[in-house]
Design an enzyme around this catalytic site. Sequence first.
Site, short mmCIF file in Angstrom:
data_model
loop_
_atom_site.label_atom_id
_atom_site.label_comp_id
_atom_site.label_asym_id
_atom_site.label_seq_id
_atom_site.Cartn_x
_atom_site.Cartn_y
_atom_site.Cartn_z
N ASP A 97 37.35 39.32 40.80
CA ASP A 97 37.33 38.06 41.53
C ASP A 97 35.97 37.37 41.60
OD1 ASP A 97 36.77 40.40 43.32
OD2 ASP A 97 36.34 38.80 44.75
N CYS A 98 35.04 37.69 40.74
CA CYS A 98 33.70 37.11 40.80
C CYS A 98 33.69 35.66 40.30
CB CYS A 98 32.73 37.94 39.97
SG CYS A 98 31.08 37.23 39.85
N VAL A 116 26.85 41.43 37.98
CA VAL A 116 27.50 40.75 36.87
C VAL A 116 27.54 39.26 37.20
CG1 VAL A 116 28.92 42.66 36.08
CG2 VAL A 116 29.75 41.25 37.96
#
Length: 270
Positions: free
Chosen positions: A78-79, A119
């Site tokens: 979900d980033c 990330v």
Amino acid sequence: MSMVKITLPAAAAACTLSFSIKHHLTTCQATFITLGSNGFRRPRSRRVLTVCTASNSASNPLEILVKASVTAPNKLGDCPFCQRVLLTLEEKQLPYETKLVDLSNKPEWFLEINPDGKVPVIKLDEKWIADSDVITQTLEEKYPDPPLATPPEKASVGSKIFSSFIGFLKSKDPADGTEQALLSELNSFNDYIKDNGPFINGKEVSAADLSLGPKLYHLEIALGHYKDWLIPDSLTYLRSYMKVLFSRDSFVKTIAARDDVVVGWAKLSG
């Protein structure tokens, strides 16, 4: 392989330029054959010209490290910053391969690549690059076609929405002004799109949209779940903007599952 022929007229003679271009290559050969005025080929009158052409395609898939889903195996997490980079790759039609990283149990190989443990990270020219701002700017410089850069005077449009969303999500006091602060930012953006849309840079999607879109997606899901709060119907231009952006092929291909977004914001919800 495709063959293209271009006939160039001349007063007393004609030249036929024929060349073949192979996809993803940056060099092609052009053969000039001189014809007489009667249209017949003249013997021993041939030249070979090497023509360099610009290529915007990566020869091999780019490797990108992204957050793994916590609700389903082998799925994207979900980033919103990972999705921003993936959107950029999709819009530029660059081949890429994702490697999913479990951020709750970061593997050693990942920490060796990026000791910060964050990330997205992408490999370009045999170097690992972190931070979505740096990555997207580097991709724009290295692969400029199609152009996605947002003009500097428009690049900050909507940039305060995300922090206002987080402030409201974390809030436990209905009277602390965080909801109004978010509404103020959303209203300003709605007015901007009304006068300048459908996208931040006008008719074409740009980097600013690819940054804001994933954040609005998270806002809509997280506030709906944890605050029972919806974007007001009166913000018609904002809602239309979100609908158009979320329906793009690039967005559909890189979207996180709603359950992942809910879980991802659980710790910050007030």
